[in-house]
Scaffold this motif. Structure first.
Motif, PDB file in Angstrom:
ATOM      1  N   VAL A  18       4.120   6.830  -7.199  1.00  0.00           N
ATOM      2  CA  VAL A  18       2.867   6.190  -7.610  1.00  0.00           C
ATOM      3  C   VAL A  18       2.427   6.714  -8.968  1.00  0.00           C
ATOM      4  O   VAL A  18       2.086   5.951  -9.880  1.00  0.00           O
ATOM      5  CB  VAL A  18       1.771   6.420  -6.551  1.00  0.00           C
ATOM      6  CG1 VAL A  18       0.396   6.084  -7.111  1.00  0.00           C
ATOM      7  CG2 VAL A  18       2.052   5.593  -5.302  1.00  0.00           C
ATOM      8  N   ASP A  19       2.457   8.031  -9.119  1.00  0.00           N
ATOM      9  CA  ASP A  19       2.023   8.614 -10.389  1.00  0.00           C
ATOM     10  C   ASP A  19       2.985   8.286 -11.530  1.00  0.00           C
ATOM     11  O   ASP A  19       2.561   7.968 -12.641  1.00  0.00           O
ATOM     12  CB  ASP A  19       1.886  10.125 -10.249  1.00  0.00           C
ATOM     13  CG  ASP A  19       0.568  10.520  -9.602  1.00  0.00           C
ATOM     14  OD1 ASP A  19      -0.300   9.651  -9.466  1.00  0.00           O
ATOM     15  OD2 ASP A  19       0.420  11.702  -9.248  1.00  0.00           O
ATOM     16  N   ALA A  20       4.278   8.386 -11.268  1.00  0.00           N
ATOM     17  CA  ALA A  20       5.254   8.074 -12.315  1.00  0.00           C
ATOM     18  C   ALA A  20       5.064   6.642 -12.815  1.00  0.00           C
ATOM     19  O   ALA A  20       5.091   6.378 -14.016  1.00  0.00           O
ATOM     20  CB  ALA A  20       6.668   8.266 -11.786  1.00  0.00           C
ATOM     21  N   HIS A  21       4.861   5.726 -11.883  1.00  0.00           N
ATOM     22  CA  HIS A  21       4.704   4.307 -12.223  1.00  0.00           C
ATOM     23  C   HIS A  21       3.393   4.074 -12.978  1.00  0.00           C
ATOM     24  O   HIS A  21       3.374   3.401 -14.022  1.00  0.00           O
ATOM     25  CB  HIS A  21       4.725   3.499 -10.932  1.00  0.00           C
ATOM     26  CG  HIS A  21       4.952   2.036 -11.126  1.00  0.00           C
ATOM     27  ND1 HIS A  21       6.126   1.520 -11.603  1.00  0.00           N
ATOM     28  CD2 HIS A  21       4.137   0.960 -10.899  1.00  0.00           C
ATOM     29  CE1 HIS A  21       6.040   0.198 -11.663  1.00  0.00           C
ATOM     30  NE2 HIS A  21       4.837  -0.158 -11.254  1.00  0.00           N
ATOM     31  N   ALA A  72       0.874  -1.181   0.000  1.00  0.00           N
ATOM     32  CA  ALA A  72       0.000   0.000   0.000  1.00  0.00           C
ATOM     33  C   ALA A  72       0.910   1.229   0.000  1.00  0.00           C
ATOM     34  O   ALA A  72       1.379   1.662   1.050  1.00  0.00           O
ATOM     35  CB  ALA A  72      -0.922  -0.015   1.207  1.00  0.00           C
ATOM     36  N   PHE A  73       1.142   1.786  -1.180  1.00  0.00           N
ATOM     37  CA  PHE A  73       2.078   2.907  -1.332  1.00  0.00           C
ATOM     38  C   PHE A  73       1.313   4.211  -1.082  1.00  0.00           C
ATOM     39  O   PHE A  73       0.911   4.906  -2.005  1.00  0.00           O
ATOM     40  CB  PHE A  73       2.679   2.886  -2.739  1.00  0.00           C
ATOM     41  CG  PHE A  73       3.576   1.716  -3.009  1.00  0.00           C
ATOM     42  CD1 PHE A  73       4.952   1.842  -2.966  1.00  0.00           C
ATOM     43  CD2 PHE A  73       3.037   0.459  -3.307  1.00  0.00           C
ATOM     44  CE1 PHE A  73       5.788   0.760  -3.223  1.00  0.00           C
ATOM     45  CE2 PHE A  73       3.857  -0.626  -3.556  1.00  0.00           C
ATOM     46  CZ  PHE A  73       5.234  -0.481  -3.508  1.00  0.00           C
ATOM     47  N   THR A  74       1.103   4.516   0.202  1.00  0.00           N
ATOM     48  CA  THR A  74       0.207   5.609   0.577  1.00  0.00           C
ATOM     49  C   THR A  74       0.884   6.771   1.277  1.00  0.00           C
ATOM     50  O   THR A  74       0.239   7.776   1.559  1.00  0.00           O
ATOM     51  CB  THR A  74      -0.912   5.075   1.491  1.00  0.00           C
ATOM     52  OG1 THR A  74      -0.329   4.445   2.639  1.00  0.00           O
ATOM     53  CG2 THR A  74      -1.782   4.064   0.744  1.00  0.00           C
ATOM     54  N   SER A  75       2.162   6.676   1.565  1.00  0.00           N
ATOM     55  CA  SER A  75       2.823   7.779   2.271  1.00  0.00           C
ATOM     56  C   SER A  75       3.002   8.973   1.347  1.00  0.00           C
ATOM     57  O   SER A  75       2.993   8.843   0.118  1.00  0.00           O
ATOM     58  CB  SER A  75       4.179   7.334   2.804  1.00  0.00           C
ATOM     59  OG  SER A  75       5.115   7.203   1.739  1.00  0.00           O
ATOM     60  N   SER A  76       3.152  10.154   1.929  1.00  0.00           N
ATOM     61  CA  SER A  76       3.338  11.356   1.120  1.00  0.00           C
ATOM     62  C   SER A  76       4.601  11.254   0.273  1.00  0.00           C
ATOM     63  O   SER A  76       4.654  11.767  -0.846  1.00  0.00           O
ATOM     64  CB  SER A  76       3.394  12.589   2.019  1.00  0.00           C
ATOM     65  OG  SER A  76       4.449  12.479   2.962  1.00  0.00           O
ATOM     66  N   ARG A  77       5.608  10.575   0.793  1.00  0.00           N
ATOM     67  CA  ARG A  77       6.852  10.412   0.050  1.00  0.00           C
ATOM     68  C   ARG A  77       6.657   9.571  -1.206  1.00  0.00           C
ATOM     69  O   ARG A  77       7.349   9.749  -2.211  1.00  0.00           O
ATOM     70  CB  ARG A  77       7.905   9.732   0.947  1.00  0.00           C
ATOM     71  CG  ARG A  77       9.245   9.452   0.283  1.00  0.00           C
ATOM     72  CD  ARG A  77      10.042  10.714   0.101  1.00  0.00           C
ATOM     73  NE  ARG A  77      11.278  10.506  -0.643  1.00  0.00           N
ATOM     74  CZ  ARG A  77      12.141  11.472  -0.914  1.00  0.00           C
ATOM     75  NH1 ARG A  77      11.900  12.708  -0.496  1.00  0.00           N
ATOM     76  NH2 ARG A  77      13.229  11.220  -1.602  1.00  0.00           N
TER      77      ARG A  77
END
Length: 529
Positions: free
Chosen positions: A297-300, A287-292
């Motif tokens: 997430v978008d690039a991928h 779950a890639f949910t951190s602000s970092r």
């Protein structure tokens, strides 16, 4: 660092031309039909018998060099033959002088499903001498050394390897050398064309030409594609991601696409030395949910979306049509107000929060940059003057095809505190200080200060032509026409006039006279007659 960066903000040019209007009609000797099949790009170029294979095409070209206005010393070396989905065959030839390729030159012959001549276009070199003005004294290895010495980094500093989560090792440095004939101010010189691609200590795709006799640097550019754009994931939306699990850790590493490579995403960690690609973006619970992680997430996700667009719409497998890996690095540099295709991968800055917010959330910008990669692998439009403006324009147009909610480029991440602002508009280029008609064309110097002949400025003219075309015939037909022109007809030195003719021919190939007339009207409207 010096060099030419392809930026959304903002080679030796070997003149490519369509066949001259003064050329006399050409016919083959034995006619099997009364109908003369003419070159659409020039109605005087005709053939009355089929041209069934590369040998017949080459014999036709060689026999008629004078009428075709091809320089007598120039020989044509066959490169490829491709038959497309509508049954047309496209032959590509490399013009050579004393068996050495003329740099940046390409000649193309196109035949229909019955092997009749449809079009001839590309570089002709009507005034070429019988031999180069210099001789080859310097070896390719010495030329490479000269190329390395001309830039501000050593080879050792760029030579690193990368190990993926499945254990594959990739070298991040790629270098090559080719002996070519370079044309500079009418002088034909032997030169070593050196390509240096690396990501450490900064992203580079250097193209360097070294005099084959003296070892002097004739020309140098850093052919890195940069851009800016928009994105929603950075603003908090949720996306489904393709990841890879290894030893209890999940990676942004997508093996699900029908390609030999993968889609993989890294964190550059704002490294002050810009060391790339960085470290893999990972998570323990998938779950890639951190602000970092938002930028990653978008690039991928958008890299996968752009892959899907080109694959589903045109059957193209990655930017090279051979399944190449699509690699992205986010959090590049410190407050970096840009994104870039660097010849081997994408990089995304986080912006400074004022001029830009994080750039990797931009689907139209990812599409813009990966279209630069597609262009590099197909038409290879030289990044200066009109061919460079076409390079930028085609990337803008495919950015629109992927994100067709509006006609703006960069509106979601550019000046985040100013609603409705953008970098460019396809529908109204003059709103953002671009010309929309040839009457407004800006003759700028081919220098960095002159935007290399105005590649980001004069792109407004073909952008407006694309807008009129899409409005007239719709995106479904327009995108097929634009892709066909880019991959089947355009050559490295194509001009606006030649782009118009390539698009008109593509419309005829795919649809017919109504669509071809619509394309013609669109370009007439912007003053390309």
């Amino acid at each position: 660092m010096t060099g030419k960066w392809k930026t959304l903000l903002g080679t030796v040019t070997v003149g490519a031309t369509l066949l001259a209007a003064s050329v006399t009609p050409i016919e083959t000797e034995a006619a099997s039909t009364d109908k003369a099949y003419e070159s659409t790009f020039n109605k005087q170029i005709t053939s009355t018998i089929p041209l069934e294979d590369e040998q017949e095409v080459q014999a036709f070209l060689n026999k008629k060099k004078a009428q075709l206005d091809i320089g007598e010393p120039v020989e044509l070396k066959f490169v490829t033959k491709e038959t497309d989905e509508v049954g047309m065959t496209h032959y590509t030839f490399q013009p050579t002088l004393e068996e050495v390729p003329l740099d940046g030159a390409k000649l193309m012959v196109h035949t229909d499903g019955d092997d009749h001549l449809i079009a001839v276009n590309g570089a002709l070199h009507t005034d070429s001498p019988r031999q180069a003005s210099n001789t080859k004294v310097v070896s390719s290895e010495i030329a490479k050394e000269a190329a390395w010495n001309s830039i501000d980094v050593t080879r050792d500093a760029t030579d690193e390897s990368l190990t993926s989560p499945i254990g594959e090792v990739t070298e991040t440095l790629k270098e090559s050398s080719q002996l070519v004939v370079m044309v500079q101010d009418g002088d034909y010189k032997l030169a070593h064309h050196i390509q240096l691609q690396f990501t450490t200590p900064y992203p580079a795709n250097y193209q360097i030409w070294v005099d084959a006799e003296t070892g002097d640097i004739l020309k140098k550019m850093n052919k890195v594609h940069e851009a800016t754009g928009s994105g929603t994931g950075v603003l908090g939306d949720t996306k489904e991601l393709k990841t890879y699990q290894s030893n209890g850790t999940y990676y942004l590493y997508d093996t699900s696409k029908p390609m030999t490579g993968v889609i993989e995403t890294f964190d550059n960690n704002q490294n002050g030395q810009f060391r790339l690609p960085g470290s893999y973006v990972t998570d323990r619970d998938n779950a890639f949910t951190s602000s970092r992680q938002r930028a990653a997430v978008d690039a991928h996700y958008y890299a996968g979306q752009v892959f899907d667009y080109f694959y589903d719409t045109f059957g193209r497998v990655s930017y090279d049509d051979n399944g190449a890996t699509i690699r992205s690095s986010v959090h590049y540099g410190s407050n970096y107000n840009n994104a870039a295709w660097v010849g081997t991968q994408m990089i995304y800055g986080d912006g400074d929060g004022s001029t830009f917010t994080a750039l990797s959330g931009a689907d139209d910008i990812v599409a813009h940059e990966l279209t630069h990669a597609v262009t590099d692998e197909s038409a290879d439009l030289i990044y200066e003057n009109q061919s460079g403006a076409l390079n930028e324009s085609f990337s803008d147009v495919f950015g629109y095809f992927v994100d067709n909610e509006d006609w703006l480029m960069g509106e979601d991440v550019y000046t985040p505190g100013v609603p409705g602002d953008a970098l460019r508009s396809l529908s109204n280029p003059t709103k953002y200080d671009q010309p929309a008609h040839m009457d407004q064309y800006r003759n700028l110097p081919n220098t960095e200060a002159g935007d290399y002949g105005g590649v980001h400025i004069n792109s407004g003219i073909p952008n407006k032509a694309a807008y009129v075309t899409i409005q007239s015939i719709g995106q479904t037909k327009a995108e097929q026409i634009y892709y066909r022109a880019l991959t089947s007809y355009l050559t490295p030195t194509s001009t606006f006039q030649e782009a118009k003719e390539a698009l008109v021919q593509s419309a005829k190939d795919l649809y017919g006279s109504a669509e071809a007339n619509a394309v013609t009207t669109a370009w007439n409207d912007v003053g390309v007659q």
